[in-house]
Design a protein around this motif. Structure first.
Motif, mmCIF file in Angstrom:
data_model
loop_
_atom_site.group_PDB
_atom_site.id
_atom_site.type_symbol
_atom_site.label_atom_id
_atom_site.label_comp_id
_atom_site.label_asym_id
_atom_site.label_seq_id
_atom_site.Cartn_x
_atom_site.Cartn_y
_atom_site.Cartn_z
ATOM 1 N N ALA A 91 0.757 -1.262 -0.026
ATOM 2 C CA ALA A 91 -0.116 0.012 -0.103
ATOM 3 C C ALA A 91 0.829 1.226 0.112
ATOM 4 O O ALA A 91 2.058 1.157 0.178
ATOM 5 N N PHE A 92 0.427 2.326 -0.156
ATOM 6 C CA PHE A 92 0.923 3.727 -0.110
ATOM 7 C C PHE A 92 0.236 4.509 0.828
ATOM 8 O O PHE A 92 -0.975 4.656 0.853
ATOM 9 N N SER A 93 0.865 5.297 1.559
ATOM 10 C CA SER A 93 0.237 6.084 2.679
ATOM 11 C C SER A 93 -0.291 7.366 1.868
ATOM 12 O O SER A 93 0.493 8.163 1.235
ATOM 13 N N ALA A 94 -1.541 7.796 2.281
ATOM 14 C CA ALA A 94 -2.008 8.993 1.925
ATOM 15 C C ALA A 94 -1.443 10.314 2.470
ATOM 16 O O ALA A 94 -1.764 11.389 2.094
ATOM 17 N N ASN A 95 -0.584 10.170 3.569
ATOM 18 C CA ASN A 95 0.090 11.512 3.985
ATOM 19 C C ASN A 95 1.041 12.041 2.968
ATOM 20 O O ASN A 95 1.627 12.901 3.410
ATOM 21 N N ALA A 96 1.051 11.566 1.862
ATOM 22 C CA ALA A 96 2.174 12.378 0.872
ATOM 23 C C ALA A 96 1.057 12.922 -0.013
ATOM 24 O O ALA A 96 1.470 13.856 -0.917
ATOM 25 N N PHE A 97 -0.217 12.880 0.146
ATOM 26 C CA PHE A 97 -1.235 13.320 -0.715
ATOM 27 C C PHE A 97 -2.166 14.423 -0.220
ATOM 28 O O PHE A 97 -3.433 14.389 -0.613
ATOM 29 N N HIS A 98 -1.691 15.322 0.359
ATOM 30 C CA HIS A 98 -2.315 16.415 0.877
ATOM 31 C C HIS A 98 -2.862 17.321 0.086
ATOM 32 O O HIS A 98 -3.852 18.139 0.218
ATOM 33 N N GLU A 99 -2.272 17.333 -1.121
ATOM 34 C CA GLU A 99 -2.827 18.197 -2.199
ATOM 35 C C GLU A 99 -4.026 17.623 -3.059
ATOM 36 O O GLU A 99 -4.559 18.246 -4.251
ATOM 37 N N TYR A 100 -4.389 16.266 -2.730
ATOM 38 C CA TYR A 100 -5.335 15.679 -3.362
ATOM 39 C C TYR A 100 -6.529 15.271 -2.351
ATOM 40 O O TYR A 100 -6.142 15.371 -1.118
ATOM 41 N N SER A 101 -7.680 15.077 -2.778
ATOM 42 C CA SER A 101 -8.675 14.793 -1.913
ATOM 43 C C SER A 101 -8.497 13.087 -1.523
ATOM 44 O O SER A 101 -7.824 12.516 -2.345
ATOM 45 N N PRO A 102 -9.214 12.562 -0.378
ATOM 46 C CA PRO A 102 -8.971 11.253 -0.101
ATOM 47 C C PRO A 102 -9.369 10.296 -1.401
ATOM 48 O O PRO A 102 -8.721 9.399 -1.813
ATOM 49 N N VAL A 103 -10.493 10.524 -2.079
ATOM 50 C CA VAL A 103 -11.049 9.875 -3.122
ATOM 51 C C VAL A 103 -9.959 10.094 -4.266
ATOM 52 O O VAL A 103 -9.817 9.014 -4.905
ATOM 53 N N GLU A 104 -9.591 11.377 -4.596
ATOM 54 C CA GLU A 104 -8.472 11.220 -5.503
ATOM 55 C C GLU A 104 -7.160 10.262 -5.339
ATOM 56 O O GLU A 104 -6.595 9.985 -6.137
ATOM 57 N N THR A 105 -6.919 10.593 -4.037
ATOM 58 C CA THR A 105 -5.700 9.701 -3.513
ATOM 59 C C THR A 105 -5.807 8.267 -4.075
ATOM 60 O O THR A 105 -5.084 7.350 -4.457
ATOM 61 N N ILE A 106 -7.161 7.596 -3.631
ATOM 62 C CA ILE A 106 -7.394 6.092 -3.656
ATOM 63 C C ILE A 106 -7.247 6.041 -5.446
ATOM 64 O O ILE A 106 -6.887 4.889 -5.676
ATOM 65 N N GLU A 107 -8.022 6.714 -6.244
ATOM 66 C CA GLU A 107 -7.925 6.459 -7.397
ATOM 67 C C GLU A 107 -6.623 6.438 -8.198
ATOM 68 O O GLU A 107 -6.312 5.664 -9.011
ATOM 69 N N THR A 108 -5.875 7.395 -7.683
ATOM 70 C CA THR A 108 -4.343 7.591 -8.218
ATOM 71 C C THR A 108 -3.686 6.207 -7.882
ATOM 72 O O THR A 108 -2.954 5.482 -8.639
#
Length: 275
Positions: A4-21
């Motif tokens: 998996a990859f942690s969403a804490n690198a994705f502050h510029e994305y929404s949670p949904v955008e993070t998941i899709e990416t």
């Protein structure tokens, strides 16, 4: 094992955008972030939960863990579980209860928490251990009730830094709801060999974090292959234990290039035969 990859690198994305990416890259899971610009327990509502749940269902991603470090976007270490001021300390305890309830709403298995916090000026390590134990014991009943584990993550410069310090704390808390979030880079930073630590902590570890670390062991999360860690040796040690859960890549410093960084980490794992 799964990655998996942690969403804490994705502050510029929404949670949904993070998941899709992350799903488009090929990851098996995502570590949700309970703070910062993402899913802070105090302001995450039913619509937010539904949107993330639908995105997980649509992409087929699983939740590897829920990261409950970042209570405050300004200073995620404070308030900690060992603040000298009991009322200030209670804010961290309340946040953890809320994080456990939010994780249960997502049907997640665990949250990871800070290992005590910085020891306050004028206080001893022994005081910190006693205070952290007391704080954690007040949230264990919530964890047991909602069926979500609390994973203590040893970290440099905080109360619990090493494998032995984690084991000492774990022995003080009589609950199967408490485990270890084994961060390979953190142990490397404090002079331990993550490969050797795997066996020591395998019975306590339902989730792993992975990043690389520079040769001088500075606490700087670095892209896989760009530091000095024996990543293949570490993953081999984890595999040898029969572990079939998640290893989550955690590269939060790369917020300006989150998607590219996640893609490059996946490519490294693929090239080394782990995917």
């Amino acid at each position: 094992m799964q990655f998996a990859f942690s969403a804490n690198a994705f502050h510029e994305y929404s949670p949904v955008e993070t998941i899709e990416t992350l799903a488009a890259i090929g990851y098996d899971g995502v570590e949700l972030l309970f703070g910062g610009s993402h899913l802070h327990p105090s302001d995450t509502d039913e619509d937010d939960i539904a949107a993330v749940t639908n995105a997980l269902d649509d992409t087929g991603l699983d939740i590897s863990n829920c990261n409950a470090f970042m209570m405050s976007a300004e200073d995620f270490q404070h308030p900690s579980y060992i603040e000298a001021d009991p009322q200030y300390r209670e804010r961290r305890v309340d946040y953890t209860r809320q994080a456990l309830e939010l994780a249960a709403a997502f049907d997640a298995d665990s949250i990871s928490i800070q290992p005590g916090g910085p020891i306050p000026d004028g206080k001893s390590y022994a005081w910190g251990v006693e205070t952290f134990t007391e704080s954690l014991q007040t949230v264990v009943p919530t964890a047991e009730q909602v069926g979500v584990d609390i994973l203590i993550e040893p970290e440099p410069d905080l109360l619990i830094e090493t494998a032995d310090q984690y084991l000492d704390i774990a022995h003080r808390i009589d609950s199967t709801a408490v485990g270890c979030n084994f961060d390979a880079g953190h142990l490397f930073c404090v002079g331990e060999d993550p490969v050797r630590a795997v066996e020591k902590l395998s019975g306590s570890t339902p989730h792993y974090h992975l990043e690389d670390i520079p040769a001088d062991r500075t606490h700087e999360h670095t892209q896989l292959g760009d530091g000095a860690m024996n990543i293949d040796g570490f993953l081999e040690a984890v595999e040898d234990t029969g572990y079939d859960g998640f290893v989550t890549v955690e590269l939060y410093p790369y917020q300006e290039t989150a998607a590219e960084t996640a893609r490059d980490a996946y490519a490294y794992l693929d090239e080394h035969g782990w995917i």
